[in-house]
Design a protein around this motif. Structure first.
Motif, short mmCIF file in Angstrom:
data_model
loop_
_atom_site.label_atom_id
_atom_site.label_comp_id
_atom_site.label_asym_id
_atom_site.label_seq_id
_atom_site.Cartn_x
_atom_site.Cartn_y
_atom_site.Cartn_z
N VAL A 43 13.06 2.90 7.27
CA VAL A 43 12.34 1.93 6.44
C VAL A 43 11.31 2.70 5.62
CG1 VAL A 43 10.82 -0.09 6.44
CG2 VAL A 43 12.57 0.15 8.22
N PRO A 44 11.38 2.61 4.29
CA PRO A 44 10.44 3.38 3.47
C PRO A 44 8.99 3.01 3.78
CG PRO A 44 11.97 2.11 2.09
CD PRO A 44 12.27 1.77 3.51
N HIS A 45 8.11 3.93 3.60
CA HIS A 45 6.71 3.71 3.91
C HIS A 45 5.99 3.24 2.64
CE1 HIS A 45 2.61 4.49 5.14
NE2 HIS A 45 3.05 4.67 6.38
N ALA A 46 5.64 1.95 2.64
CA ALA A 46 5.09 1.33 1.43
C ALA A 46 3.81 2.02 0.96
CB ALA A 46 4.83 -0.14 1.68
N ALA A 47 2.96 2.39 1.89
CA ALA A 47 1.68 2.99 1.51
C ALA A 47 1.90 4.32 0.81
CB ALA A 47 0.80 3.16 2.73
N ALA A 48 2.82 5.11 1.33
CA ALA A 48 3.09 6.41 0.72
C ALA A 48 3.65 6.23 -0.68
CB ALA A 48 4.07 7.20 1.58
N ALA A 50 3.14 3.70 -2.62
CA ALA A 50 2.07 3.20 -3.48
C ALA A 50 1.17 4.34 -3.92
CB ALA A 50 1.26 2.14 -2.73
N LEU A 51 0.88 5.22 -2.98
CA LEU A 51 -0.01 6.34 -3.30
C LEU A 51 0.61 7.28 -4.32
CD1 LEU A 51 -2.70 7.58 -2.70
CD2 LEU A 51 -1.66 8.82 -0.80
N ASP A 83 11.14 -14.09 -2.41
CA ASP A 83 12.08 -13.70 -1.36
C ASP A 83 13.25 -12.88 -1.91
OD1 ASP A 83 11.23 -14.39 1.13
OD2 ASP A 83 12.93 -15.71 1.54
N LYS A 88 5.79 -8.44 -2.47
CA LYS A 88 5.10 -9.13 -1.38
C LYS A 88 3.92 -9.91 -1.95
CE LYS A 88 6.93 -6.23 1.96
NZ LYS A 88 8.22 -6.68 1.36
N HIS B 45 -9.14 2.75 -1.85
CA HIS B 45 -7.71 2.62 -2.12
C HIS B 45 -6.96 2.41 -0.81
CE1 HIS B 45 -3.70 3.56 -3.52
NE2 HIS B 45 -4.14 3.49 -4.75
N ALA B 47 -3.87 1.95 0.01
CA ALA B 47 -2.65 2.70 0.29
C ALA B 47 -2.99 4.11 0.78
CB ALA B 47 -1.77 2.77 -0.96
N ALA B 50 -4.17 3.91 4.27
CA ALA B 50 -3.06 3.64 5.18
C ALA B 50 -2.27 4.91 5.43
CB ALA B 50 -2.16 2.55 4.59
N LEU B 51 -2.05 5.66 4.37
CA LEU B 51 -1.25 6.87 4.51
C LEU B 51 -1.97 7.91 5.38
CD1 LEU B 51 1.31 8.27 3.70
CD2 LEU B 51 0.19 9.09 1.64
N GLN B 90 0.10 -10.81 5.64
CA GLN B 90 1.39 -10.71 4.97
C GLN B 90 2.31 -11.73 5.64
OE1 GLN B 90 2.17 -6.88 3.34
NE2 GLN B 90 2.14 -8.53 1.86
N GLY B 110 7.55 -0.91 10.24
CA GLY B 110 7.61 0.31 9.45
C GLY B 110 6.31 0.57 8.68
N GLN B 111 5.52 -0.46 8.51
CA GLN B 111 4.26 -0.32 7.75
C GLN B 111 3.04 -0.16 8.63
OE1 GLN B 111 5.18 -0.11 4.67
NE2 GLN B 111 7.21 -0.92 5.12
#
Lengths: 339, 339
Positions: A43-48, A50-51, A83, A88, B45, B47, B50-51, B90, B110-111
């Motif tokens: 599962v891709p890491h959303a925060a990474a 985004a950064l 959806d 999100k 920030h 993200a 989080a990272l 979320q 995953g997040q």
DNA sequence: CCCAGCTAAGATAGCGCTAACAATGCAGGA
DNA sequence: TCCTGCATTGTTAGCGCTATCTTAGCTGGG
């Protein structure tokens, strides 16, 4: 991600591309990568993301109140539409405070949102400036106006209320009243439209206006009705700010042995599902709240596409007066009163 | 952040500390940094945080349906409570699909969410395993059970329905009916509780059970009522799965000239605000949905504290039967029927 | 007076991903 | 044959923050 890359025998960036911009990767590699992703449950890491990309998949939605049931339908539409996208929703409420709205905007904008959805057209000067400078699409919802920040979807509250007053007049009612809960800017505009039409027909009187700052509820509707007929017993039709109030008024009318629609016309606003099945069925103004939520997201996602044309930036969803028994004064009665 | 650091004459890490763990920075520097933050309008920030920290401020909430109005109150409570914390919500819905729930869990996990809120106790085996392995607090809401994953806040639907049936019996009703929309697991447990109590008193009959898979609505309530009295005219009291259905039944009863409460007792579930002000006021089972949302977040945030004791991991909010006129059969009537 | 033991601040590295640029391979025209 | 131009994949660096380790300064007991 590097595990996926190793398993598929490619470099990390290719995996990234296969996921973000599949058309830039050959179908064979794409399939191989998809297999690896599946196998590893990656599962891709959303925060990474985004950064690294300075882009997020978050759409910020700012509404004045979560309590207000009107927004529930809008949110349903928003969630339904979102959806089928990778986005999100981040929801926040201002509690009707402009200061709060500014703060929320600042926080959202600090996160590079994919888009913003804000309520109404009454932003503070600062908020307005923030929105105009926003590096993402902005949708104003709930109503339409002359000066959109960017995109806009809603309807004219003024027009809707004017048309409703005219409906009551056409049905032969002549002493119109207004019951209003929580008079936010949109309620205010509804009231203005109502007054305009009623006044023009000589059917308006300040004494038949009862409002409250409390949030809308069925209970409040009953209270407002009681106050109204106490204060202005001559009233012959009521336009309620919304359906909760109308339902409460209906129940209270029954307790006062006031018959609807013959002694008293009754009309709500929003056309909640229950209005059609009430006894008697209650006339209301249908507004397309669910559709509004969907369109807001839809327009926003569309605007994110480079090649999108920015025609149709303002969408008027209109309204429909659903005439039902509660404003259907019998002919005999009407004639006897207005020969 | 480095701008803030420069302006305050400190290093970036000190700014980070002043923001995250202020007690580790001397008050003077803290004040200096706060001034710089204010002056520059710095917003951290999310993200990047989080990272770097492998922690987010996102609480994932998974509910089966956004449409279902029961969850609207829960969500209100959740948003209200989260407002005073640094966390964000979320929201995702499973549309009553276990597969969907598993996928959503995987995405959320995953997040690195700060916490998870899930609905009910009927997770699939895979979902259950994911939850138990989750590196964050998990709250199950809406109902309570013997085997919590972690935290739990709700009430016993079985007990609530049993008590309601007993209320109807106590009021002298003997031919109980059940109207149910969208029979999800919690509705099913309500039905079981109802059947248990009604059967024990010989007041149950399968012919007086009318259910539908459609989502709950006032319209559906009216339809189910019509179907019921067509199929089982001997019914003398109805327990409705929820208040929408009860309200629809009430309207339909009026159309059929069935008087409530004398010819027919009527009882809803959830105690929406309007039940008390309906005419006649409708008996319902008060459930603490708003409170449930608040507690869920409250417990979750509490569990995030290292030093928190994990007593009270399961909170039973209970329920209250609000007896109103709709189940208040007049004495005369009661005596003539059951002398 | 020295040094263990602490607190407060800084230096360094790296979280997981993608932008930007680089390299490779191959088709097709001169 | 070589070279241009395109399509595809790879390399490198860095997004903005915090974990971890380090250093500086300070206290107090022997």
């Amino acid at each position: 991600m590097s595990d996926v890359a190793a398993r598929a025998g490619v470099s990390a960036i290719t995996v990234s591309r296969a996921l973000r911009t599949p058309e830039k990767v050959t179908p064979e590699l794409r399939a191989e990568i998809a297999r690896a992703v599946d196998y590893l449950g990656y599962v891709p890491h959303a925060a990474a993301r985004a950064l690294a990309s300075k882009r997020t998949d978050v759409i910020g939605v700012i509404i004045p109140s979560i309590t207000n049931s009107v927004f529930a339908d809008v949110m349903r539409g928003i969630y339904a539409e979102v959806d089928s996208t990778p986005f999100k929703i981040q929801l926040a409420n201002t509690r009707y405070s402009p200061r709060m709205e500014e703060n929320l905007l600042r926080v959202f904008l600090g996160q590079n949102p994919a888009g913003l959805v804000v309520t109404g057209i009454d932003q503070s000067e600062t908020a307005r400036a923030l929105l105009e400078a926003a590096p993402c699409p902005v949708v104003q919802i709930m109503e339409i106006g002359d000066d959109p920040v960017d995109l806009m979807v809603g309807f004219s509250h003024h027009e809707a209320a004017r048309a409703t007053a005219e409906h009551l007049l056409k049905r032969g009612y002549r002493k119109l009243a207004f019951l209003g809960a929580r008079m936010d800017p949109r309620s205010q505009r509804r009231f203005n439209g109502f007054r305009e039409a009623a006044s023009a027909a000589g059917a308006f009187s300040e004494s038949r206006v009862v409002t409250s700052t409390s949030p809308s509820s069925v209970t409040l509707g009953a209270q407002l009705f009681a106050e109204l007929i106490d204060r202005a017993p001559d009233v012959d039709a009521i336009f309620c700010n919304n359906d909760d109030v109308a339902l409460g008024a209906m129940f209270e009318a029954r307790r006062h042995n006031v018959s609807i629609p013959d002694q008293m016309g009754l009309c709500g606003f929003n056309d909640l599902e229950m209005m059609a099945v009430a006894e008697p069925p209650i006339t209301s103004v249908r507004t397309f709240r669910y559709e509004m939520g969907r369109r807001a997201i839809n327009m926003l996602v569309g605007a994110l596409d480079e090649k999108a044309d920015r025609t149709n930036a303002v969408v008027d969803l209109g309204f429909e007066i659903r005439a039902r028994q509660s404003t259907n004064r019998s002919t005999i009665e009407r004639h006897s009163l207005h020969p």
